[in-house]
Design an enzyme around this catalytic site. Structure first.
Site, PDB file in Angstrom:
ATOM      1  N   ALA A   1      30.341  -9.341 -96.633  1.00  0.00           N
ATOM      2  CA  ALA A   1      31.036 -10.136 -97.651  1.00  0.00           C
ATOM      3  C   ALA A   1      31.353  -9.350 -98.918  1.00  0.00           C
ATOM      4  O   ALA A   1      32.131  -9.801 -99.750  1.00  0.00           O
ATOM      5  CB  ALA A   1      30.200 -11.368 -98.001  1.00  0.00           C
TER       6      ALA A   1
ATOM      7  N   GLN B   1      30.201 -16.509 -97.593  1.00  0.00           N
ATOM      8  CA  GLN B   1      29.411 -16.348 -98.822  1.00  0.00           C
ATOM      9  C   GLN B   1      30.437 -16.307 -99.955  1.00  0.00           C
ATOM     10  O   GLN B   1      31.084 -15.287-100.174  1.00  0.00           O
ATOM     11  CB  GLN B   1      28.610 -15.041 -98.773  1.00  0.00           C
ATOM     12  CG  GLN B   1      27.708 -14.844 -99.976  1.00  0.00           C
ATOM     13  CD  GLN B   1      27.195 -13.413-100.091  1.00  0.00           C
ATOM     14  OE1 GLN B   1      27.791 -12.465 -99.599  1.00  0.00           O
ATOM     15  NE2 GLN B   1      26.062 -13.265-100.775  1.00  0.00           N
TER      16      GLN B   1
ATOM     17  N   GLY C   1      17.677   2.302-100.762  1.00  0.00           N
ATOM     18  CA  GLY C   1      16.390   1.675-100.996  1.00  0.00           C
ATOM     19  C   GLY C   1      15.290   2.552-100.398  1.00  0.00           C
ATOM     20  O   GLY C   1      15.455   3.101 -99.316  1.00  0.00           O
TER      21      GLY C   1
ATOM     22  N   ARG D   1      32.811   0.526-105.067  1.00  0.00           N
ATOM     23  CA  ARG D   1      32.753   1.979-105.160  1.00  0.00           C
ATOM     24  C   ARG D   1      33.812   2.667-104.289  1.00  0.00           C
ATOM     25  O   ARG D   1      34.060   3.855-104.441  1.00  0.00           O
ATOM     26  CB  ARG D   1      31.341   2.471-104.784  1.00  0.00           C
ATOM     27  CG  ARG D   1      30.291   2.109-105.831  1.00  0.00           C
ATOM     28  CD  ARG D   1      28.873   2.267-105.315  1.00  0.00           C
ATOM     29  NE  ARG D   1      28.440   1.111-104.519  1.00  0.00           N
ATOM     30  CZ  ARG D   1      27.222   0.970-103.985  1.00  0.00           C
ATOM     31  NH1 ARG D   1      26.318   1.925-104.152  1.00  0.00           N
ATOM     32  NH2 ARG D   1      26.914  -0.100-103.277  1.00  0.00           N
TER      33      ARG D   1
ATOM     34  N   GLU E   1      14.767  -0.775-104.394  1.00  0.00           N
ATOM     35  CA  GLU E   1      16.133  -0.279-104.572  1.00  0.00           C
ATOM     36  C   GLU E   1      16.161   0.876-105.575  1.00  0.00           C
ATOM     37  O   GLU E   1      15.342   0.936-106.494  1.00  0.00           O
ATOM     38  CB  GLU E   1      17.046  -1.413-105.061  1.00  0.00           C
ATOM     39  CG  GLU E   1      17.296  -2.476-104.020  1.00  0.00           C
ATOM     40  CD  GLU E   1      17.804  -1.898-102.699  1.00  0.00           C
ATOM     41  OE1 GLU E   1      18.880  -1.287-102.676  1.00  0.00           O
ATOM     42  OE2 GLU E   1      17.091  -2.042-101.681  1.00  0.00           O
TER      43      GLU E   1
ATOM     44  N   THR F   1      22.394  -9.132-100.909  1.00  0.00           N
ATOM     45  CA  THR F   1      22.252  -9.120 -99.446  1.00  0.00           C
ATOM     46  C   THR F   1      21.331 -10.240 -98.939  1.00  0.00           C
ATOM     47  O   THR F   1      21.536 -10.765 -97.848  1.00  0.00           O
ATOM     48  CB  THR F   1      21.727  -7.750 -98.957  1.00  0.00           C
ATOM     49  OG1 THR F   1      20.582  -7.392 -99.752  1.00  0.00           O
ATOM     50  CG2 THR F   1      22.779  -6.674 -99.101  1.00  0.00           C
TER      51      THR F   1
ATOM     52  N   ASN G   1      72.963   2.438 -75.363  1.00  0.00           N
ATOM     53  CA  ASN G   1      72.418   1.109 -75.060  1.00  0.00           C
ATOM     54  C   ASN G   1      72.635   0.094 -76.172  1.00  0.00           C
ATOM     55  O   ASN G   1      72.256  -1.055 -76.039  1.00  0.00           O
ATOM     56  CB  ASN G   1      70.914   1.223 -74.782  1.00  0.00           C
ATOM     57  CG  ASN G   1      70.154   1.784 -75.971  1.00  0.00           C
ATOM     58  OD1 ASN G   1      70.695   2.587 -76.736  1.00  0.00           O
ATOM     59  ND2 ASN G   1      68.926   1.376 -76.146  1.00  0.00           N
TER      60      ASN G   1
ATOM     61  N   LYS H   1      62.691   5.203 -73.992  1.00  0.00           N
ATOM     62  CA  LYS H   1      62.245   3.945 -74.588  1.00  0.00           C
ATOM     63  C   LYS H   1      62.527   2.800 -73.634  1.00  0.00           C
ATOM     64  O   LYS H   1      63.633   2.713 -73.105  1.00  0.00           O
ATOM     65  CB  LYS H   1      62.979   3.708 -75.915  1.00  0.00           C
ATOM     66  CG  LYS H   1      62.517   2.462 -76.621  1.00  0.00           C
ATOM     67  CD  LYS H   1      63.641   1.705 -77.319  1.00  0.00           C
ATOM     68  CE  LYS H   1      64.484   0.929 -76.365  1.00  0.00           C
ATOM     69  NZ  LYS H   1      65.403  -0.025 -77.012  1.00  0.00           N
TER      70      LYS H   1
ATOM     71  N   ARG I   1      58.403   6.212 -76.020  1.00  0.00           N
ATOM     72  CA  ARG I   1      58.226   5.059 -76.905  1.00  0.00           C
ATOM     73  C   ARG I   1      57.821   3.815 -76.119  1.00  0.00           C
ATOM     74  O   ARG I   1      57.753   3.852 -74.895  1.00  0.00           O
ATOM     75  CB  ARG I   1      59.524   4.851 -77.688  1.00  0.00           C
ATOM     76  CG  ARG I   1      59.793   5.996 -78.676  1.00  0.00           C
ATOM     77  CD  ARG I   1      61.176   5.895 -79.287  1.00  0.00           C
ATOM     78  NE  ARG I   1      61.424   4.564 -79.807  1.00  0.00           N
ATOM     79  CZ  ARG I   1      62.630   4.044 -79.993  1.00  0.00           C
ATOM     80  NH1 ARG I   1      63.712   4.749 -79.659  1.00  0.00           N
ATOM     81  NH2 ARG I   1      62.776   2.832 -80.474  1.00  0.00           N
TER      82      ARG I   1
HETATM   83  C1  UD1 Z   1      21.624  -1.819 -99.148  1.00  0.00           C
HETATM   84  C2  UD1 Z   1      20.112  -2.035 -99.232  1.00  0.00           C
HETATM   85  C3  UD1 Z   1      19.438  -0.688 -99.403  1.00  0.00           C
HETATM   86  C4  UD1 Z   1      19.804   0.223 -98.249  1.00  0.00           C
HETATM   87  C5  UD1 Z   1      21.305   0.321 -98.073  1.00  0.00           C
HETATM   88  C6  UD1 Z   1      21.618   1.017 -96.758  1.00  0.00           C
HETATM   89  C7  UD1 Z   1      19.738  -4.203-100.330  1.00  0.00           C
HETATM   90  C8  UD1 Z   1      19.362  -4.911-101.565  1.00  0.00           C
HETATM   91  N1  UD1 Z   1      19.798  -2.880-100.382  1.00  0.00           N
HETATM   92  O1  UD1 Z   1      22.029  -1.271-100.374  1.00  0.00           O
HETATM   93  O2  UD1 Z   1      18.026  -0.840 -99.440  1.00  0.00           O
HETATM   94  O3  UD1 Z   1      19.235   1.507 -98.449  1.00  0.00           O
HETATM   95  O4  UD1 Z   1      21.924  -0.984 -98.025  1.00  0.00           O
HETATM   96  O5  UD1 Z   1      22.972   1.269 -96.610  1.00  0.00           O
HETATM   97  O6  UD1 Z   1      19.921  -4.851 -99.308  1.00  0.00           O
HETATM   98  N2  UD1 Z   1      26.883  -7.745 -98.827  1.00  0.00           N
HETATM   99  C9  UD1 Z   1      27.212  -9.076 -98.684  1.00  0.00           C
HETATM  100  N3  UD1 Z   1      27.023  -9.920 -99.730  1.00  0.00           N
HETATM  101  C10 UD1 Z   1      26.498  -9.517-100.908  1.00  0.00           C
HETATM  102  C11 UD1 Z   1      26.168  -8.154-101.057  1.00  0.00           C
HETATM  103  C12 UD1 Z   1      26.368  -7.299 -99.993  1.00  0.00           C
HETATM  104  O7  UD1 Z   1      27.662  -9.491 -97.623  1.00  0.00           O
HETATM  105  O8  UD1 Z   1      26.351 -10.370-101.793  1.00  0.00           O
HETATM  106  C13 UD1 Z   1      27.101  -6.835 -97.681  1.00  0.00           C
HETATM  107  C14 UD1 Z   1      28.106  -5.724 -98.011  1.00  0.00           C
HETATM  108  O9  UD1 Z   1      29.411  -6.111 -97.597  1.00  0.00           O
HETATM  109  C15 UD1 Z   1      27.564  -4.563 -97.181  1.00  0.00           C
HETATM  110  C16 UD1 Z   1      26.071  -4.842 -97.035  1.00  0.00           C
HETATM  111  O10 UD1 Z   1      25.889  -6.186 -97.382  1.00  0.00           O
HETATM  112  O11 UD1 Z   1      28.156  -4.504 -95.894  1.00  0.00           O
HETATM  113  C17 UD1 Z   1      25.224  -3.943 -97.935  1.00  0.00           C
HETATM  114  O12 UD1 Z   1      25.601  -4.151 -99.275  1.00  0.00           O
HETATM  115  P1  UD1 Z   1      25.723  -2.961-100.310  1.00  0.00           P
HETATM  116  O13 UD1 Z   1      26.142  -3.493-101.608  1.00  0.00           O
HETATM  117  O14 UD1 Z   1      26.512  -1.855 -99.718  1.00  0.00           O
HETATM  118  O15 UD1 Z   1      24.174  -2.513-100.396  1.00  0.00           O
HETATM  119  P2  UD1 Z   1      23.597  -1.121-100.827  1.00  0.00           P
HETATM  120  O16 UD1 Z   1      23.616  -1.025-102.297  1.00  0.00           O
HETATM  121  O17 UD1 Z   1      24.243  -0.042-100.075  1.00  0.00           O
HETATM  122 CA    CA Z   2      25.887   0.038 -98.608  1.00  0.00          CA
END
Ligand code: UD1
Ligand code: CA
Length: 467
Positions: free
Chosen positions: A10, A72, A139, A15, A154, A78, A385, A350, A332
């Protein structure tokens, strides 16, 4: 034992600095979340749930009916994301995998080893971890004296001591389903990012006396979480070598893996050789004993065995066995070549069927055509054609011979065994075994060349004088 899975997808992925939602960024031609679902599918989960938010409609469109979706609507972390599956799962007994949509290199074997460890030790949670030389951004996994996981901290919440820990959380876990949802209900957002962290579930479970294990993978690739374009390109490189390696293990010779690009769903038979510069995409299928390349781009195309293709582009084309294509051919959509066809240099095909053993060796355009078997299409022949509004079909029956530089103005039909004389412009049907000549008759003027030269020379001299 029932298995369930939740894929977190979600987030926006700030970044990435992109208009495209993070989990839809392709790695080796497939959106990251598609790769994650490939791995998850091998678990044969009773329910597969994808949590969507940013770009929800697009993510759903890409994944289609491969999963169920929960929304969400606000991205509060997460833990909050996983909690959205509560209505669908909370009352179930079983094991629930939670996997992040941005870890495209996660492997199905690894998910299966996790569940084995998890079940054999009666764990409440099993975390997939890895040892990184540079763990920054991930993390950190904290372990107690017995080696069990006591918490995940984290990056932004790490003390300097915790930041020195090299074991990282890859973001893939399996949980006892009911314990997961009970713990998620207790997660708070009192941390540096003011988010509800899924990782806090680990400490909650451990503190209540449950078993929390880590499965530490030594394949560092699968631990990569793609948060920015730098990691995206790393993931691309790693995925690419992984795919190529698998083809080599299956019996394909790859002369220069660094200059070969194969998307994940491409299939290639044994004893096929890929020369440098091949780009094989989509649902392309190549048989055995082929020589492909150098420099061949194939998208969603099918090729039989014993086929030789060099310096060519194939898009939604289908090719039989023992066919020879190129150099510099362009096939094609709708190009269908039967067995033993030859398509040579600077030929475009084609929406045309070319029958067995027929040849289009040089400089031709064959579009909207039905060509029989054993036909020879001479150098420079084209099917006209298109009249600016309508596309029309050219039919060339078995064994016909189309002389060089002929134009076949469609709709038109050339009968079986007919002969079209070179340089003809054909607008009417040519009957079976007939010969068609459609060009001006040649006139030769005896010794006239000298006269013409003198006349031209005189004109040039006169021009010079008058300047
Ligand atoms: C997360 C982990 C971290 C781990 C890393 C590995 C947490 C708090 N941290 O950090 O420990 O080392 O992944 O790659 O879980 N997402 C949602 N909804 C939200 C937030 C995120 O669906 O509200 C989804 C994002 O789309 C993504 C995944 O969850 O696919 C991870 O989220 P992201 O923000 O990338 O977490 P990291 O900071 O990388
Ligand atoms: Ca991530």
């Amino acid at each position: 034992m029932n298995i369930f899975s939740i894929v977190l997808a979600a987030g926006q992925g700030k970044r990435m600095k992109s208009k495209l939602y993070k989990v839809l960024h392709p790695v080796c031609g497939k959106p990251m979340v598609g790769h994650v679902l490939d791995a998850v599918e091998s678990l044969q989960a009773a329910r597969k749930i994808v949590v969507v938010g940013h770009g929800a409609e697009m993510v759903k469109e890409v994944l289609g009916d491969r999963a169920e979706y929960v929304l969400q609507s606000e991205q509060l972390g997460t833990g909050h994301a996983a909690l959205q599956a509560k209505d669908l799962l909370a009352s179930e007994d079983g094991i629930t995998f939670v996997v992040c949509g941005d870890t495209p290199l996660i492997r199905e074997e690894t998910l299966r080893s996790m569940v084995e460890l998890h079940q054999s030790r009666g764990a409440a949670a099993t975390v997939l971890t890895a040892e990184f030389a540079n763990p920054h951004g991930y993390g950190r996994v904290l372990r107690d004296a017995s080696g069990q996981v006591s918490a995940i901290v984290e990056q932004k919440d790490c003390s300097p001591e915790q930041a020195a820990v090299r074991e990282i959380n890859t973001g893939s876990y399996c949980f006892d389903n009911k314990k997961l949802f009970a713990a998620l209900a207790q997660v708070k957002n009192d941390n540096a990012q003011k988010e509800y962290y899924l990782t806090d579930v680990i400490k909650i479970l451990k503190d209540q006396g449950d078993t929390v294990l880590a499965h530490c993978t030594d394949d560092l690739a699968e631990a990569i979480g793609v948060n920015d374009r730098v990691a995206l390109s790393e993931a691309e490189g790693l995925m690419r070598s992984r795919i190529i390696r698998q083809h080599m293990v299956n019996g394909v010779t790859v002369i220069d893996p660094g200059n070969t690009y194969i998307e994940k769903d491409v299939q290639i038979g044994a004893d096929t050789v890929l020369l440098p510069g091949c780009i094989l995409k989509g649902t392309t299928v190549i048989g055995g004993d082929c020589i492909i390349g150098p420099f061949v781009e194939m998208t969603d195309s099918t090729v039989g065995s014993g086929v030789h293709i060099k310096q060519s582009v194939l898009l939604e084309a289908s090719v039989g066995n023992s066919v020879s294509i190129g150099p510099f051919a362009y096939l094609r959509p709708g190009a269908k070549l039967a067995d033993s066809v030859k398509v040579g240099d600077f030929v475009e095909i084609k929406n045309a069927v070319i029958g067995e053993g027929s040849k289009v060796p040089h400089l031709s355009y064959v579009g909207d055509a039905i060509v029989g078997s054993g036909v020879n299409i001479g150098c420079g022949v084209i099917t006209a054609n298109y009249d600016g509004f309508n596309k029309s079909t050219t039919e060339i029956e078995d064994g016909a011979f189309i002389g060089s530089n002929s134009n076949l103005i469609a709709p038109v039909k050339i009968g079986k065994g007919a002969y079209v004389v070179a340089g003809s412009t054909i607008t009417q049907e040519v009957g079976e075994n007939d010969v068609a000549i459609a060009r001006e008759r040649q006139v030769n003027k005896k010794g006239y060349a000298e006269k013409i030269r003198n006349r031209f020379k005189a004109k040039k001299d006169q021009d010079k004088e008058s300047h």
